[in-house]
Scaffold this motif. Structure first.
Motif, PDB file in Angstrom:
ATOM      1  N   GLU A   1     -89.190  63.538-106.775  1.00  0.00           N
ATOM      2  CA  GLU A   1     -88.377  61.981-106.314  1.00  0.00           C
ATOM      3  C   GLU A   1     -86.825  62.448-106.475  1.00  0.00           C
ATOM      4  N   HIS A   2     -86.135  61.905-105.518  1.00  0.00           N
ATOM      5  CA  HIS A   2     -84.782  62.198-105.464  1.00  0.00           C
ATOM      6  C   HIS A   2     -84.440  63.552-105.045  1.00  0.00           C
ATOM      7  N   GLY A   3     -84.285  64.359-106.140  1.00  0.00           N
ATOM      8  CA  GLY A   3     -84.139  65.806-106.075  1.00  0.00           C
ATOM      9  C   GLY A   3     -82.683  65.974-105.514  1.00  0.00           C
TER      10      GLY A   3
ATOM     11  N   GLY B   1     -85.237  57.096-122.354  1.00  0.00           N
ATOM     12  CA  GLY B   1     -85.448  57.586-121.217  1.00  0.00           C
ATOM     13  C   GLY B   1     -85.044  56.622-120.263  1.00  0.00           C
ATOM     14  N   HIS B   2     -85.459  57.072-118.962  1.00  0.00           N
ATOM     15  CA  HIS B   2     -85.061  56.231-117.873  1.00  0.00           C
ATOM     16  C   HIS B   2     -85.439  54.903-117.444  1.00  0.00           C
ATOM     17  N   THR B   3     -86.574  54.467-118.519  1.00  0.00           N
ATOM     18  CA  THR B   3     -87.012  53.014-118.143  1.00  0.00           C
ATOM     19  C   THR B   3     -86.968  52.406-119.686  1.00  0.00           C
TER      20      THR B   3
ATOM     21  N   ALA C   1     -92.504  62.910-110.268  1.00  0.00           N
ATOM     22  CA  ALA C   1     -91.547  62.877-111.148  1.00  0.00           C
ATOM     23  C   ALA C   1     -90.102  62.637-110.724  1.00  0.00           C
ATOM     24  N   HIS C   2     -89.351  61.612-111.379  1.00  0.00           N
ATOM     25  CA  HIS C   2     -88.168  61.177-111.018  1.00  0.00           C
ATOM     26  C   HIS C   2     -87.259  62.479-111.664  1.00  0.00           C
ATOM     27  N   LEU C   3     -86.647  63.026-110.929  1.00  0.00           N
ATOM     28  CA  LEU C   3     -85.740  64.136-110.993  1.00  0.00           C
ATOM     29  C   LEU C   3     -84.325  64.419-110.101  1.00  0.00           C
TER      30      LEU C   3
HETATM   31 ZN    ZN Z   1     -86.203  57.591-109.998  1.00  0.00          ZN
END
Ligand code: ZN
Ligand code: ZN
Length: 411
Positions: free
Chosen positions: A247-249, A138-140, A227-229
């Motif tokens: 977050e971001h979207g 995943g992202h991290t 959530a990072h999305l």
């Molecule tokens: Zn993020």
């Protein structure tokens, strides 16, 4: 100094189309006691801010104070002592740009927060989630495709944005550990991302069961999951699971925008980071495969900001910058200002940001009871958002908790 009376404060917080008429602000023991045209208050000191615009201290709802380089895999491997030292500089620079409060979306720990609270580091008020929660791949997860070495140390190293957990029991334990360690909300990587090697945007990371368990823990603690999305399908799934802060979207769909507005969820766009990464990512140490991912989300994000604004969605100001890019933190103001009105942009870093942080009435506003966090600006940011850029050059006063962090000799 325990009490201060500010005179001739024409206030801008984004809730009105013009600065207010001159107000007096009584400050006592770090908090605002009263705001009115005339205040009867016997203060130790007075400060005349006539000719300037007074604003609440700015709030950045999405930062990574421990991201000392854009190569997050390298950052993770740095000694925690060095990361702490470098973070102290990153945080001080944030404060000197007028950001008196920041929400850290992964990495900062209670120790860093205490270092600021106890005066060892000069920095913004830190609102923390501890480590962001990510799945394997995943992202991290900064390991390459053939590298499956143990990364349980991610949970302990200050230089990591997140930790890896798979399956409900591991995820629940990680969430509970973060809350026990001082996290004020939980952050989950619920989509792929651009700064990591093996997770395409639109990768539906974590199962519905895992995400739902996380929301239950956060809600049980009295807080929320952010959530990072990027991708619309991932956002819909996150909302279905009870996640209330996006977050971001960047790739959110029209129907989902309507739903977010209806349900009162928050969105924190972070356009400046894609703008910069696309232009100068390699120079800042972002791996080439990540630079290539940026273009996909850059334009889309700016277009969505207009739609989110028109739908009445509450947005927070976010920068999400890494390493040497931190100096562009204030660039999100003029960048957003090219697409939506200046008052809305300002609100995202003041009163609306406070809603995102669940600190309404405490920060992002100049009212009785709030922390005495405020800045004075030369000129009117409602007419020129560039006044909020330039590393605080147009801010002769930056005050945090009633204490002048910066005060020009002319004041
Ligand atoms: Zn993020
Ligand atoms: Zn981030």
């Amino acid at each position: 100094m325990t009490s201060l009376l500010i005179k001739n404060a024409c206030i801008v917080d984004g809730t009105l189309p013009e600065p207010t008429a001159p107000q007096q602000i009584a400050i006592e023991d770090g908090r605002i006691r009263e705001v009115a045209p005339e205040v009867a208050f016997d203060a130790d000191e007075t400060l005349d801010l006539g000719g300037l615009t007074v604003m609440p201290g700015l709030i950045d709802c999405h930062v990574h104070t421990i991201a000392t380089t854009a190569n997050l895999g390298q950052n993770a491997a740095l000694p925690s002592s060095l990361v702490a030292a470098k973070s102290s500089k990153i945080m001080k620079d944030m404060l000197m740009r007028g950001f008196t409060t920041v929400r850290d979306l992964g990495g900062a720990d209670r120790g860093l927060q205490q270092a600021v609270e106890q005066g060892y580091f000069t920095g913004p008020r830190l609102v923390i989630c501890g480590k962001a929660l990510s799945q394997t791949g995943g992202h991290t997860d900064y390991r390459g495709p053939y590298d499956n070495r143990d990364v349980s140390w991610y949970a302990q190293a200050l230089g990591t944005l997140g930790r890896i957990c798979d399956g409900k029991p591991e995820l629940m334990r990680a969430a509970r550990q973060e809350l026990k360690g001082g996290a004020q909300f939980l952050k989950v990587m619920a989509d792929g991302g651009v700064s990591s090697p093996s997770d395409p945007v639109g990768y539906l990371v974590f199962s519905v069961e895992e995400l739902t368990a996380l929301v239950e823990i956060a809600n049980g603690f009295g807080t929320y999951v952010s959530a990072h999305l990027y991708d619309d399908a991932a956002i819909v799934r996150a909302l279905d699971c009870g996640i209330t802060c996006i977050e971001h979207g960047n790739l959110i769909g029209d129907a989902t925008i309507e739903r977010v507005a209806r349900e009162g969820a928050f969105v924190v766009p972070t356009n400046i980071t894609y703008d910069l990464l696309a232009r100068r990512g390699e120079e800042f140490g972002l791996p080439p495969e990540s630079v290539a991912k940026v273009a996909d989300v850059r334009e889309a994000g700016l277009e969505r900001v207009v739609k989110l604004h028109e739908a009445g969605v509450t947005m927070g100001y976010g920068s999400d910058l890494l390493g040497g890019m931190h100096s562009e933190q204030s660039g999100e103001f003029p960048l957003r200002g090219r697409y939506i009105p200046a008052d809305a942009v300002i609100r995202s870093a003041t009163v609306d940001a406070a809603k995102v942080l669940r600190m309404e009435g405490e920060v992002g506003t100049i009212v009785a009871g709030a922390y005495a966090d405020l800045i004075a600006v030369e000129g009117n940011p409602l007419e020129n958002l560039d006044l909020l850029t330039g590393q605080g050059a147009h801010m002769p006063l930056i005050m945090q908790g009633g204490r002048a962090i910066k005060k020009a000799a002319t004041l």
